[in-house]
Design an enzyme around this catalytic site. Structure first.
Site, short mmCIF file in Angstrom:
data_model
loop_
_atom_site.label_atom_id
_atom_site.label_comp_id
_atom_site.label_asym_id
_atom_site.label_seq_id
_atom_site.Cartn_x
_atom_site.Cartn_y
_atom_site.Cartn_z
N CYS A 95 7.07 -2.50 -7.02
CA CYS A 95 6.91 -0.98 -6.62
C CYS A 95 5.76 -0.86 -5.74
O CYS A 95 5.53 0.20 -4.98
CB CYS A 95 6.65 -0.27 -7.96
SG CYS A 95 7.76 -0.59 -9.27
N HIS A 347 12.66 6.69 -5.41
CA HIS A 347 11.58 5.74 -5.56
C HIS A 347 12.19 4.48 -5.06
O HIS A 347 12.72 3.49 -5.83
CB HIS A 347 11.15 5.54 -6.95
CG HIS A 347 10.37 4.44 -7.15
ND1 HIS A 347 9.39 3.69 -6.25
CD2 HIS A 347 9.99 3.69 -8.51
CE1 HIS A 347 8.77 2.80 -6.70
NE2 HIS A 347 8.95 2.85 -8.16
N CYS A 378 2.32 3.11 -10.95
CA CYS A 378 2.71 1.86 -11.75
C CYS A 378 3.45 0.61 -11.20
O CYS A 378 4.26 1.13 -10.18
CB CYS A 378 3.49 2.36 -13.24
SG CYS A 378 4.90 2.95 -12.87
#
EC number: 2.3.1.16
Length: 400
Positions: A95, A347, A378
């Site tokens: 991510c 996302h 995160c």
């Protein structure tokens, strides 16, 4: 030791984010075309930058196969029309891919090896689901190095609810609903659109143009959220309403030394102050931004009270709430994600870090009373990433 060179965020743009899957707007669009489109948009917005002055191109993707493989930074640079003399590379920190691309090139600039660099990320989660075709080493489970559910992000979010009873489903749902409302209000006020690069799309109906994020649900209510399924465990607390949807999209930024920006007449929307990455137990990866933020604050000689604006990636409501609770910040604090976040926008894994930067830079321009801002997220497999930025428009005057 030589003085460190100041690194500035010159500009950043992104594609609108699309819902992953056959019904999403980018189902018929290649992943590499998304990042190329964003890069062309960035270069067009900064025509005073001679293309041969770009020293490197770092582009992130989490699943580096197919049209997201083949050293994306280099292929995208060529396809976007940069001279063949401009090198490029691919990067993967799940991510935090685009965030790591930005901090990696920033390190090169601070060291004096680069003057100007491009950093971004792309994720086509419709074509490349997370972990697709991956082959995790059997030792992870055989030697109990990680919990069996550590590779499932939804399960790690449920674990945060287990660990912190104060993080209730109601709080997570309310946070998710507020994210939807804030994004809708930001769109209404024209805050998001200036940094979007429209993308030509093709579907069974013919050609079209993607001009806005596709996953928004401004009509969300607490009653509606209360009835959603909990896919990760029976009677759980993580639902589609308090999590980010699976998303396709690309982001890209231009970073430079302060001197090069001045020389070339480029804007300086933010100055990078410090950054930090940290590891935590993979099964509670959502708490990752807590130690990474503490690291970045310590490096900068700042405290959490110095941060005037927060852009936190909303992988899950509970992940943002765990950071807010840790630092004693209210769920409704106006400094936090004032234009909403990933629960509404989406996302697309490796691209999200630069979206946070784009939104913070736009907010800085409106808020000369704010000196420092934080972008944090995160990261899968138990990590966190945080970058602290300084507002060049800061005038020291308190907001009336």
């Amino acid at each position: 030791m030589a003085e460190r060179t100041d690194v500035v965020f010159v500009d950043g743009v992104r594609t609108p984010f699309g819902r992953a899957g056959e019904k999403g707007q980018y189902w018929g669009t290649r992943a590499d075309d998304l990042i190329v489109k964003a890069m062309i948009g960035l270069l067009e917005r900064n025509p005073q930058l001679p293309k041969d002055r770009v020293d490197d191109v770092a582009i992130a993707a989490t699943t580096q196969t197919g049209d997201q493989g083949l050293t994306l930074g280099r292929t995208a640079a060529i396809l976007a029309g940069l001279p063949l003399s401009v090198p490029g590379y691919a990067i993967d920190r799940m991510c935090a891919g685009a965030m790591t691309a930005a901090t990696a090139v920033a390190g090169g600039i601070a060291f004096g090896a680069y003057d100007v660099a491009i950093a971004g990320g792309v994720e086509h989660m419709g074509r490349h689901p997370m972990g697709f075709d991956a082959d995790p080493n059997p030792r992870f489970l055989a030697e109990k190095l990680v919990s069996p559910d550590a590779l499932n992000m939804g399960n790690t979010a449920e674990r945060l609810h287990d660990r912190f009873p104060a993080l209730t489903k109601e709080r997570a749902d309310r946070y998710g609903m507020r994210s939807q409302q804030k994004v809708a209000a930001a769109y209404e006020a024209g805050k998001i659109q200036p940094d979007l690069v429209p993308v030509a799309i093709r579907s069974a109906e013919g050609w079209g143009l993607a001009t806005r994020d596709e996953g928004m649900r401004p009509e969300t209510t607490m009653e509606g959220l209360a009835g959603l399924k909990t896919p990760f465990r029976p009677h759980g607390r993580v639902t589609a309403g308090n999590s980010s949807p699976l998303t396709d999209g690309a982001t890209v930024s231009l970073l430079a030394s302060a001197d090069a920006a001045k020389e070339l007449g480029l804007s300086s929307k933010m100055r990078m102050v410090s950054f930090g990455f940290a590891g935590v137990a993979p099964e509670v990866m959502g708490i990752g931004p807590i130690p990474s933020t503490e690291k970045a604050l310590k490096k900068a000689g700042l405290t959490i009270d110095d941060i005037g604006l927060f852009e936190l990636n909303e992988a899950f409501s509970v992940q943002v709430l765990s950071l807010l609770d840790h630092f004693g910040i209210d769920d409704e604090d106006p400094r936090v994600n004032q234009w909403g976040g990933a629960i509404a926008i989406g996302h697309p894994l490796a691209s999200s870090g630069v979206r946070l930067m784009i939104q913070l830079a736009a907010q800085f321009a409106e808020r000369p009373d704010v000196r420092y801002g934080l972008t944090a997220m995160c990261v899968g497999l138990g990590q966190g990433g945080s970058v602290i930025w300084e507002n060049p428009h800061f005038d020291g005057k308190k907001k009336k």
